[in-house]
Design a protein around this motif. Structure first.
Motif, PDB file in Angstrom:
ATOM      1  N   THR A 111      42.351  19.343  36.213  1.00 14.45           N
ATOM      2  CA  THR A 111      41.814  19.977  35.323  1.00 14.45           C
ATOM      3  C   THR A 111      40.758  20.217  34.312  1.00 14.45           C
ATOM      4  OG1 THR A 111      44.090  20.124  34.385  1.00 14.45           O
ATOM      5  CG2 THR A 111      42.822  21.902  33.112  1.00 14.45           C
ATOM      6  N   ASN A 142      40.703  22.196  27.342  1.00 10.27           N
ATOM      7  CA  ASN A 142      39.096  22.459  26.075  1.00 10.27           C
ATOM      8  C   ASN A 142      39.678  21.410  25.360  1.00 10.27           C
ATOM      9  OD1 ASN A 142      39.491  24.470  28.571  1.00 10.27           O
ATOM     10  ND2 ASN A 142      40.338  25.860  27.157  1.00 10.27           N
ATOM     11  N   VAL A 181      42.885  28.544  24.679  1.00 13.94           N
ATOM     12  CA  VAL A 181      43.118  29.334  25.993  1.00 13.94           C
ATOM     13  C   VAL A 181      42.907  30.675  26.328  1.00 13.94           C
ATOM     14  CG1 VAL A 181      44.236  29.190  28.364  1.00 13.94           C
ATOM     15  CG2 VAL A 181      44.395  27.519  27.294  1.00 13.94           C
ATOM     16  N   GLU A 221      38.442  21.339  37.746  1.00 16.85           N
ATOM     17  CA  GLU A 221      38.465  22.932  37.744  1.00 16.85           C
ATOM     18  C   GLU A 221      38.084  23.668  37.151  1.00 16.85           C
ATOM     19  OE1 GLU A 221      42.507  23.549  38.872  1.00 16.85           O
ATOM     20  OE2 GLU A 221      42.135  22.548  40.808  1.00 16.85           O
ATOM     21  N   HIS A 222      38.116  23.002  35.802  1.00 20.82           N
ATOM     22  CA  HIS A 222      37.331  24.102  34.636  1.00 20.82           C
ATOM     23  C   HIS A 222      36.983  23.666  34.218  1.00 20.82           C
ATOM     24  CE1 HIS A 222      41.505  26.621  34.577  1.00 20.82           C
ATOM     25  NE2 HIS A 222      42.118  25.655  35.109  1.00 20.82           N
ATOM     26  N   HIS A 223      36.092  22.562  34.113  1.00 18.76           N
ATOM     27  CA  HIS A 223      34.871  21.986  33.382  1.00 18.76           C
ATOM     28  C   HIS A 223      33.339  21.132  34.277  1.00 18.76           C
ATOM     29  CE1 HIS A 223      36.661  23.091  29.477  1.00 18.76           C
ATOM     30  NE2 HIS A 223      37.725  22.827  29.957  1.00 18.76           N
ATOM     31  N   ARG A 224      33.819  20.991  35.625  1.00 22.32           N
ATOM     32  CA  ARG A 224      33.578  20.647  36.994  1.00 22.32           C
ATOM     33  C   ARG A 224      33.075  19.009  36.165  1.00 22.32           C
ATOM     34  NH1 ARG A 224      29.199  25.484  38.742  1.00 22.32           N
ATOM     35  NH2 ARG A 224      30.812  26.878  39.333  1.00 22.32           N
ATOM     36  N   THR A 270      45.501  22.957  30.375  1.00 24.44           N
ATOM     37  CA  THR A 270      43.811  23.609  30.557  1.00 24.44           C
ATOM     38  C   THR A 270      43.720  23.446  29.065  1.00 24.44           C
ATOM     39  OG1 THR A 270      44.295  25.313  32.283  1.00 24.44           O
ATOM     40  CG2 THR A 270      43.435  25.813  30.265  1.00 24.44           C
ATOM     41  N   SER A 271      44.630  23.474  28.475  1.00 21.60           N
ATOM     42  CA  SER A 271      44.565  23.497  26.664  1.00 21.60           C
ATOM     43  C   SER A 271      44.034  22.106  26.268  1.00 21.60           C
ATOM     44  CB  SER A 271      46.352  23.454  25.779  1.00 21.60           C
ATOM     45  OG  SER A 271      45.747  23.845  24.307  1.00 21.60           O
ATOM     46  N   PRO A 320      49.908  26.771  30.302  1.00 23.22           N
ATOM     47  CA  PRO A 320      48.607  26.669  30.267  1.00 23.22           C
ATOM     48  C   PRO A 320      48.233  25.165  29.512  1.00 23.22           C
ATOM     49  CG  PRO A 320      48.006  28.174  29.092  1.00 23.22           C
ATOM     50  CD  PRO A 320      48.942  28.214  29.268  1.00 23.22           C
TER      51      PRO A 320
END
Length: 319
Positions: A25, A307, A316, A28-31, A303-304, A300
């Protein structure tokens, strides 16, 4: 406002599926490729901590970038794996020295911790949880924790409802389900002398809820536990329906008060909705399992958490 994060450290077992999922995650979401660390690799790998006028430096031979870490997920780590010698006393000494060194070096990192190890250690004690939940305004089933067989027998026999029994500790071990105590088991209570046990009024339920708390963001999942074999312990049956849910405002307030008092920025909370309409607190696991909840509901959750670690906020967008 976003908090700049140079690196995220995940401290967990090498083969932990939750750690693997969070790593994916973050990419994918934050590189961001997180640093992974299994404490069992020490002392077979070397490590050093150095402090001088220029500041501090932390080094492990198999890990790079510890001094760049700005957020840590402290995910159920094992103690160091120290080779055994001839004398047990020497083994205990070496274990304490290795654990003390590695934990001290990591805990000294000025990072955002999920969770703070000291707070998590206290919050993992179920008696602390129950007392704190009660003070936070939660309904809590009447409870006795004891190693006194006579006290336990008296408690069970005095209740007008069935009584469940379960583990008091939170350490690693074989899975132990929550069960309703039976009349024959009352005659075998001498075994609790060396294993303090939790006895609690059984809550006749409409459903169970598992809530993933991400520093103020609550992800509630309704589990139709009464439709399967997990009527007493919802963990026993994941074939029943799972669905996203929302908590009443009063329950959300108690939950926020509880997690704040425990000093936890993350945790998995078990609640039971009684047939009387009351939301009963059962327990909170500061690093509980939640991947299956995302699989079941599509929430998610990873993802949460990602973040939170990167941005300092578990919200999210769009949810």
């Amino acid at each position: 406002m976003e908090r700049a994060t140079d690196a995220v450290l995940i401290v967990s077992e090498t083969d932990d599926l939750h750690a693997d999922a969070l790593a994916v995650t973050l990419r994918e979401h934050h590189r961001l490729d997180p640093i992974r660390l299994d404490l069992r690799d020490f002392p077979s790998e070397t490590g050093s901590f150095r402090l001088d006028k220029a500041g501090s430096n932390r080094a492990l031979s198999h890990v790079h970038g510890l001094d760049d870490v700005r957020a840590v997920w402290w995910r159920r780590p094992h103690p160091c794996r120290v080779p055994h010698g001839v004398r047990a006393a020497d083994d205990e000494f070496r274990q304490a020295e290795c654990d003390g060194f590695l934990q001290g070096m990591l805990w000294s990192i000025p990072a955002y911790w999920v969770n703070d190890p000291a707070a998590e250690r206290t919050a993992s004690r179920k008696i602390v949880q129950l007392e704190t939940a009660h003070r936070a305004g939660f309904a809590v089933p009447e409870t006795l924790v004891t190693n006194d067989p006579d006290e336990a027998r008296s408690f069970v026999e005095s209740r007008s409802v069935p009584v469940v029994y379960k583990r008091t500790g939170t350490g690693r071990g074989e899975f132990s389900e929550t069960r309703i105590i039976t009349r024959p088991e009352l005659g075998r209570l001498t075994s609790i002398r060396s294993t303090p046990t939790t006895f609690q009024d059984y809550v006749d339920a409409t459903c169970d809820l598992r809530v993933v708390w991400v520093d103020g963001v609550e992800w509630a999942v309704r589990i139709d536990s009464q439709a399967g074999v997990g009527r007493v312990d919802s963990r026993l049956d994941t074939s029943v329906a799972f669905a996203p849910d929302r908590l009443p405002a009063s329950v959300s307030k108690s939950l926020a008060t509880l997690m704040g008092a425990l000093g936890l920025s993350f945790g998995v909370v078990d609640l039971r909705l009684g047939v009387d309409g009351e939301y009963y607190f059962l327990e909170v696991n500061p690093q509980g399992q939640f991947a299956y909840l995302e699989i079941k509901t599509g929430l998610p959750l990873f993802t949460s958490l990602a973040n939170l670690l990167v941005q300092g906020d578990g919200a999210v967008p769009g949810w």
